[in-house]
Design an enzyme around this catalytic site. Structure first.
Site, PDB file in Angstrom:
ATOM      1  N   LYS A  92      -4.620   3.683   2.433  1.00  0.00           N
ATOM      2  CA  LYS A  92      -4.673   2.284   2.033  1.00  0.00           C
ATOM      3  C   LYS A  92      -5.980   1.877   1.346  1.00  0.00           C
ATOM      4  CE  LYS A  92      -2.033  -0.625   2.757  1.00  0.00           C
ATOM      5  NZ  LYS A  92      -1.570  -1.262   4.005  1.00  0.00           N
ATOM      6  N   SER A 145      -7.777   0.937   5.735  1.00  0.00           N
ATOM      7  CA  SER A 145      -7.079   0.637   6.972  1.00  0.00           C
ATOM      8  C   SER A 145      -7.578   1.595   8.040  1.00  0.00           C
ATOM      9  CB  SER A 145      -5.576   0.819   6.754  1.00  0.00           C
ATOM     10  OG  SER A 145      -4.937   1.128   7.973  1.00  0.00           O
ATOM     11  N   HIS A 185       8.839 -18.381 -12.789  1.00  0.00           N
ATOM     12  CA  HIS A 185       9.643 -18.060 -11.591  1.00  0.00           C
ATOM     13  C   HIS A 185       9.440 -16.616 -11.144  1.00  0.00           C
ATOM     14  CE1 HIS A 185      11.783 -21.752 -12.783  1.00  0.00           C
ATOM     15  NE2 HIS A 185      11.776 -21.220 -13.989  1.00  0.00           N
ATOM     16  N   GLU A 239      -7.524 -11.711  -0.746  1.00  0.00           N
ATOM     17  CA  GLU A 239      -6.697 -12.187   0.378  1.00  0.00           C
ATOM     18  C   GLU A 239      -7.467 -13.195   1.231  1.00  0.00           C
ATOM     19  OE1 GLU A 239      -4.375  -9.118   2.599  1.00  0.00           O
ATOM     20  OE2 GLU A 239      -5.118  -7.823   1.020  1.00  0.00           O
TER      21      GLU A 239
END
Ligand code: ARG
Length: 462
Positions: free
Chosen positions: A288, A282, A161, A295
């Site tokens: 970043k 970025s 969980h 992804e």
């Protein structure tokens, strides 16, 4: 004389050419030309059979072989001008062959239809794709084992969980993926058996009147046998659906790993770093470093699921035998092949670029009472029924939480307030190392077991 008003090989019974729109709508050459190698292989095997059976002459066969060698060379060199007037890869290749060798080229299609030809081409193509995927899967799985070996004893929190559950080692975690991708490899191997059957000989749907030798063609092409029924041979694409379903399952596994990598790389978690060459920056935020590769892989999973659904729907309710619907099988299939092979290639490489930040995993392990189950097990060994032990430890956890510490930081007296059976030896089981070491059966996370599992994994990789 209008019947040959267009260039189609089948134009004989038509009195006007198809409109440009229809031509574009029905042509498949733009995407099926990628099967040109398989198409030529299939044609050569067919031609050799025709010659062996005396259906064409030895001279015809020699001409076809010579011509096809040249066609292959021209395609390889990018010299063949693919034409949508010739619909698909099959007619483009055949037309060029005929331009080179004349009548022998026109005899190639004896006893054959594009229906069994295309089914053969796809099966050959998929067989190659499966073999490529197996090589890549092996590389990827072996990179996972390398990473597991490096971190066989590195403790990290195991989650259920997404809550800290029990300590595991990072190596153990990586081996979980090794197993998943192993089952994927088995699925592809199993699919290959059903892909690897010869449709040729089925002709359009009912077989052919020539004295063909299908077993010979099957052997020439390395097929394990022939498709038993001609109607089935030209019409069903279940093998392609099965392949894509194996791709979808594989991508599902990739997406799970990707999700974890993305999370672990978040500075809020900080369990790993991924080498810069797999990340991008970025355009606005200079600080970043984004895990784009996992992804994208996560995103591309949906794409492969979509291809699977396309193929299932394509086949649904199709009456026997061949229908043009089936031409639509190629783009989803090719896209699934490309997505899976690109993803595996990059993941095999990326696995070697993962650095584990053990100190952050260790810190996370002190925050979720990860050894609470170990304390309950300890009490059971002292004679308490498990349910009572579970409850007692629950109270101890509550006390630790109120005090703002982890279980091992409680004093013996504080633990005894809830669990009177506890003695000084309890602290050995409350440590992460103790917790790990005690799960020492096959499939458990004890570092010695993880190392043994790595040994077996390497053996399985061969
Ligand atoms: N391009 C077709 C396909 O991909 C080849 C078979 C066409 N057969 C036919 N009778 N039109 O399925």
């Amino acid at each position: 004389m209008t019947s040959n008003a267009n260039q189609y090989t089948w134009a004989g019974r038509f009195s006007e050419p198809v409109s440009d729109l229809v031509k574009r709508y029905t042509a498949s050459v733009d995407f099926d030309k990628r099967m040109w190698r398989q198409d030529i292989c299939g044609s050569l095997a067919h031609a050799r059979m025709l010659a062996k059976q005396g259906i064409i002459s030895a001279q015809d066969l020699a001409d076809i072989e010579r011509g096809m060698a040249q066609v292959a060379q021209e395609i390889e060199a990018g010299q063949l001008e693919w034409s949508i007037d010739l619909e698909d890869v099959h007619l483009n290749v055949e037309k060029r062959l005929t331009a080179l060798v004349g009548d022998a080229g026109k005899r190639l299609h004896t006893g054959r239809s594009r229906n069994d030809q295309v089914a053969t081409d796809i099966r050959l193509y998929l067989r190659d794709a499966i073999d490529d995927i197996q090589v890549l899967l092996k590389q990827f799985r072996s990179a996972l084992v390398d990473l597991a070996e490096k971190e066989a004893a590195t403790p990290m929190p195991g989650f259920t969980h997404l809550q800290v559950a029990q300590p595991v080692t990072f190596g153990h975690h990586m081996l979980a993926y090794f197993e998943m991708f192993g089952r994927d490899a088995e699925r592809f191997a199993d699919t290959r058996k059903r892909v690897n059957r010869l449709p040729l000989g089925a002709a359009a749907l009912a077989g052919t009147t020539y004295p063909i030798d299908r077993e010979f063609v099957a052997a020439e092409l390395g097929f394990e046998g022939v498709c038993e029924n001609s109607l089935d041979a030209v019409s069903d694409r279940d093998f392609a659906i099965e392949f894509t379903s194996a791709c979808a399952l594989l991508m599902m596994h990739v997406s799970r790993l990707s999700e974890e990598l993305v999370m672990w790389m978040s500075p809020r978690i900080g369990f790993i770093q991924i080498a810069d060459r797999f990340c991008t920056g970025s355009s606005i935020m200079p600080q970043k470093k984004n895990p784009d590769v996992p992804e994208l892989a996560r995103g591309k999973t949906g794409r492969v699921y979509g291809q699977l659904l396309s193929l299932l729907t394509l086949m649904k309710s199709q009456p026997l035998a061949y229908n043009k619907d089936n031409q639509e099988d190629k783009e989803p299939l090719f896209d699934a092949v490309d997505t899976v092979t690109d993803t595996l290639r990059i993941f095999a490489d990326m696995a070697g670029g993962i650095t584990v930040r053990a100190e952050n995993m260790q810190a996370a392990l002190t925050q979720g009472f990860a050894t609470a189950t170990d304390l309950a097990d300890y009490l059971v060994k002292k004679g308490l029924p498990f349910r009572d032990a579970h409850e007692a430890v629950g109270h101890a956890v509550k006390a630790a939480e109120a005090k703002g510490v982890d279980l091992p930081q409680l004093t013996l007296d504080e633990i005894r307030a809830f669990c009177p059976q506890v003695e000084n030896d309890v602290f050995a089981v409350l440590t992460v190392a103790g917790s790990l070491a005690s799960r020492k059966h096959i499939g458990g996370t004890a570092p010695e077991q993880v190392k043994a599992a790595i040994g077996r994994a390497r053996q399985r990789l061969g």
